[in-house]
Design a protein around this motif. Sequence first.
Motif, PDB file in Angstrom:
ATOM      1  N   ARG A  59       0.831  -1.213   0.000  1.00 59.31           N
ATOM      2  CA  ARG A  59       0.000   0.000   0.000  1.00 59.31           C
ATOM      3  C   ARG A  59       0.866   1.263   0.000  1.00 59.31           C
ATOM      4  O   ARG A  59       1.888   1.329   0.680  1.00 59.31           O
ATOM      5  CB  ARG A  59      -0.892   0.035   1.257  1.00 59.31           C
ATOM      6  CG  ARG A  59      -2.050  -0.934   1.259  1.00 59.31           C
ATOM      7  CD  ARG A  59      -3.179  -0.522   0.343  1.00 59.31           C
ATOM      8  NE  ARG A  59      -3.769   0.769   0.691  1.00 59.31           N
ATOM      9  CZ  ARG A  59      -4.694   1.375  -0.068  1.00 59.31           C
ATOM     10  NH1 ARG A  59      -5.133   0.824  -1.183  1.00 59.31           N
ATOM     11  NH2 ARG A  59      -5.171   2.548   0.296  1.00 59.31           N
ATOM     12  N   ARG A  60       0.451   2.270  -0.781  1.00 58.96           N
ATOM     13  CA  ARG A  60       1.108   3.585  -0.830  1.00 58.96           C
ATOM     14  C   ARG A  60       0.064   4.654  -0.531  1.00 58.96           C
ATOM     15  O   ARG A  60      -1.087   4.521  -0.948  1.00 58.96           O
ATOM     16  CB  ARG A  60       1.643   3.898  -2.232  1.00 58.96           C
ATOM     17  CG  ARG A  60       2.316   2.757  -2.937  1.00 58.96           C
ATOM     18  CD  ARG A  60       3.753   2.627  -2.513  1.00 58.96           C
ATOM     19  NE  ARG A  60       4.342   1.458  -3.133  1.00 58.96           N
ATOM     20  CZ  ARG A  60       5.423   0.847  -2.651  1.00 58.96           C
ATOM     21  NH1 ARG A  60       6.016   1.285  -1.569  1.00 58.96           N
ATOM     22  NH2 ARG A  60       5.905  -0.207  -3.258  1.00 58.96           N
ATOM     23  N   THR A  70      -0.302  16.100  -5.993  1.00 63.64           N
ATOM     24  CA  THR A  70      -1.457  15.229  -6.248  1.00 63.64           C
ATOM     25  C   THR A  70      -1.239  13.875  -5.577  1.00 63.64           C
ATOM     26  O   THR A  70      -0.113  13.452  -5.317  1.00 63.64           O
ATOM     27  CB  THR A  70      -1.673  15.046  -7.757  1.00 63.64           C
ATOM     28  OG1 THR A  70      -0.442  14.648  -8.369  1.00 63.64           O
ATOM     29  CG2 THR A  70      -2.160  16.348  -8.386  1.00 63.64           C
ATOM     30  N   LEU A  71      -2.359  13.225  -5.295  1.00 64.97           N
ATOM     31  CA  LEU A  71      -2.358  12.035  -4.438  1.00 64.97           C
ATOM     32  C   LEU A  71      -2.091  10.737  -5.212  1.00 64.97           C
ATOM     33  O   LEU A  71      -2.570  10.575  -6.328  1.00 64.97           O
ATOM     34  CB  LEU A  71      -3.757  11.967  -3.801  1.00 64.97           C
ATOM     35  CG  LEU A  71      -4.024  11.030  -2.640  1.00 64.97           C
ATOM     36  CD1 LEU A  71      -3.121  11.346  -1.454  1.00 64.97           C
ATOM     37  CD2 LEU A  71      -5.499  11.182  -2.213  1.00 64.97           C
ATOM     38  N   ARG A  72      -1.322   9.846  -4.593  1.00 65.92           N
ATOM     39  CA  ARG A  72      -1.235   8.454  -5.061  1.00 65.92           C
ATOM     40  C   ARG A  72      -1.673   7.615  -3.877  1.00 65.92           C
ATOM     41  O   ARG A  72      -0.958   7.547  -2.868  1.00 65.92           O
ATOM     42  CB  ARG A  72       0.196   8.048  -5.435  1.00 65.92           C
ATOM     43  CG  ARG A  72       0.940   8.995  -6.335  1.00 65.92           C
ATOM     44  CD  ARG A  72       0.408   8.993  -7.756  1.00 65.92           C
ATOM     45  NE  ARG A  72       1.336   9.733  -8.591  1.00 65.92           N
ATOM     46  CZ  ARG A  72       1.391  11.057  -8.652  1.00 65.92           C
ATOM     47  NH1 ARG A  72       0.555  11.790  -7.937  1.00 65.92           N
ATOM     48  NH2 ARG A  72       2.279  11.656  -9.419  1.00 65.92           N
ATOM     49  N   ARG A  73      -2.836   7.008  -3.972  1.00 67.26           N
ATOM     50  CA  ARG A  73      -3.309   6.130  -2.879  1.00 67.26           C
ATOM     51  C   ARG A  73      -3.714   4.822  -3.532  1.00 67.26           C
ATOM     52  O   ARG A  73      -4.703   4.758  -4.266  1.00 67.26           O
ATOM     53  CB  ARG A  73      -4.486   6.794  -2.164  1.00 67.26           C
ATOM     54  CG  ARG A  73      -4.947   6.006  -0.960  1.00 67.26           C
ATOM     55  CD  ARG A  73      -6.032   6.717  -0.205  1.00 67.26           C
ATOM     56  NE  ARG A  73      -5.548   7.887   0.503  1.00 67.26           N
ATOM     57  CZ  ARG A  73      -6.331   8.881   0.907  1.00 67.26           C
ATOM     58  NH1 ARG A  73      -7.625   8.858   0.640  1.00 67.26           N
ATOM     59  NH2 ARG A  73      -5.821   9.909   1.559  1.00 67.26           N
ATOM     60  N   MET A  74      -2.930   3.793  -3.297  1.00 66.91           N
ATOM     61  CA  MET A  74      -3.040   2.584  -4.126  1.00 66.91           C
ATOM     62  C   MET A  74      -2.228   1.435  -3.541  1.00 66.91           C
ATOM     63  O   MET A  74      -1.471   1.625  -2.592  1.00 66.91           O
ATOM     64  CB  MET A  74      -2.464   2.913  -5.509  1.00 66.91           C
ATOM     65  CG  MET A  74      -1.045   3.462  -5.397  1.00 66.91           C
ATOM     66  SD  MET A  74      -0.229   3.853  -6.958  1.00 66.91           S
ATOM     67  CE  MET A  74      -1.202   5.191  -7.570  1.00 66.91           C
ATOM     68  N   LEU A 125      -6.425  -0.133  -7.101  1.00 61.68           N
ATOM     69  CA  LEU A 125      -7.205   0.796  -6.281  1.00 61.68           C
ATOM     70  C   LEU A 125      -8.289  -0.051  -5.631  1.00 61.68           C
ATOM     71  O   LEU A 125      -9.009  -0.774  -6.336  1.00 61.68           O
ATOM     72  CB  LEU A 125      -7.824   1.905  -7.145  1.00 61.68           C
ATOM     73  CG  LEU A 125      -6.863   2.664  -8.074  1.00 61.68           C
ATOM     74  CD1 LEU A 125      -7.614   3.770  -8.818  1.00 61.68           C
ATOM     75  CD2 LEU A 125      -5.684   3.244  -7.316  1.00 61.68           C
ATOM     76  N   GLU A 126      -8.387   0.011  -4.315  1.00 68.31           N
ATOM     77  CA  GLU A 126      -9.233  -0.976  -3.624  1.00 68.31           C
ATOM     78  C   GLU A 126     -10.029  -0.395  -2.471  1.00 68.31           C
ATOM     79  O   GLU A 126     -10.941  -1.025  -1.969  1.00 68.31           O
ATOM     80  CB  GLU A 126      -8.341  -2.108  -3.097  1.00 68.31           C
ATOM     81  CG  GLU A 126      -7.274  -1.606  -2.141  1.00 68.31           C
ATOM     82  CD  GLU A 126      -6.185  -2.617  -1.815  1.00 68.31           C
ATOM     83  OE1 GLU A 126      -6.211  -3.729  -2.364  1.00 68.31           O
ATOM     84  OE2 GLU A 126      -5.317  -2.272  -0.985  1.00 68.31           O
ATOM     85  N   GLU A 127      -9.661   0.829  -2.015  1.00 66.75           N
ATOM     86  CA  GLU A 127     -10.395   1.439  -0.904  1.00 66.75           C
ATOM     87  C   GLU A 127     -11.046   2.716  -1.412  1.00 66.75           C
ATOM     88  O   GLU A 127     -10.516   3.362  -2.322  1.00 66.75           O
ATOM     89  CB  GLU A 127      -9.424   1.773   0.245  1.00 66.75           C
ATOM     90  CG  GLU A 127      -8.884   0.521   0.902  1.00 66.75           C
ATOM     91  CD  GLU A 127      -7.865   0.824   2.006  1.00 66.75           C
ATOM     92  OE1 GLU A 127      -7.677   2.019   2.345  1.00 66.75           O
ATOM     93  OE2 GLU A 127      -7.269  -0.136   2.502  1.00 66.75           O
TER      94      GLU A 127
END
Length: 249
Positions: A59-60, A70-74, A125-127
Motif C-alpha cells: 500500500r502507498r 497530487t495524491l497516489r493512494r493505491m 485501487l481498492e479502498e
Amino acid sequence: MVDPLARLAAHEVSSAQLTEAREHLAKYGFTKLSFIVPEELKEAVAAEVLNLVGEAGVRRDLRFAATGNTLRRMRNVRRDEVVERSTVIPAVYESEALLALLSKVAGEAVLPCPYEPEQYVITRLEESGDTHGWHWDDYAFALVWIIECPAVEHGGFVQCVPGTTWNKENPEIHRAFLAGPTYSASFVPGDLYLMRTDTTLHRVYPITGGVRTIINMGYAATTDLDRHISHETMDALWAESAPAAPHIR
Ligand SMILES: O=C(O)CCC(=O)C(=O)O
Ligand SMILES: [Fe+2]
C-alpha cells in the motif's frame, strides 16, 4: 494449452484499426487498443497480475511536489517482484511483435524502457478514495491493461489533458488544465489503452467502490534514450516501504 506468446506472434490486426488508433492517439493523447493482443494472452496476463497483487502488493499513500502534490493512494507490485514471480508478463513486455504494433500506432519507434523499474508496475485501487492522481510519466508511452474495474458510478475512469508538458520544478498543473480540453474515458476488464504519457497529463478518478487492477507497461521513445531523465516520483512511489510524506513541501 496454446502458448499465449505464440498466439501474439500470429495475431493479426487490420491496418484500418491501426490507422484509427493512431489518429485517436494523436488527437486525444490516448487510444483504446483492446484489439492489439489475443484474448488468450489477456487471460494469461490477468491471471499473473491477480496472483501477484494478492501475494506481493504494498500500500502507498503519498503526494508528490513534482506533480503539484497530487495524491497516489493505491497498492502496487514493483517490476522486480513481477520478474521474480511471473513468466508471461516479462516476455510480453519485450515481444517484438507487440513493439512493432505499438510503433505503428505511435507513428514512431516504441522501445523498452531503459530504466528497468519503470518497465512495468501493477496498481490496484481498492479502498474508497484510492486514486492515481494527476501526473505525467517519465517516459513517452504507457500501455495499460485493465484487469479489474468498477462501474463508472464508482469512479476509476481515466482523465487526460493532451499536449501538455511536465516541468518537474514547477509543474503548474492548473495551467495545464487551462491549456486545453480534459478528456475522460471509461474502460472495462479486458481493455488495453496506449497513452502518450510524457505530454499528456493524466489521472485515474478516485474510486468509491469496487476494485480497479491494472498493469502499466512503460515504453520509451527514441528521444528518451538521448536525454537525462530523473525518476524521483517513481523511485519514491515504488520504494520498498512507503516513506512518510517524502515530497511534501
Ligand atoms: O491506471 C491507469 O489507467 C493509469 C496508470 C498510470 O498513469 C501510471 O501507472 O503511471
Ligand atoms: Fe501515468
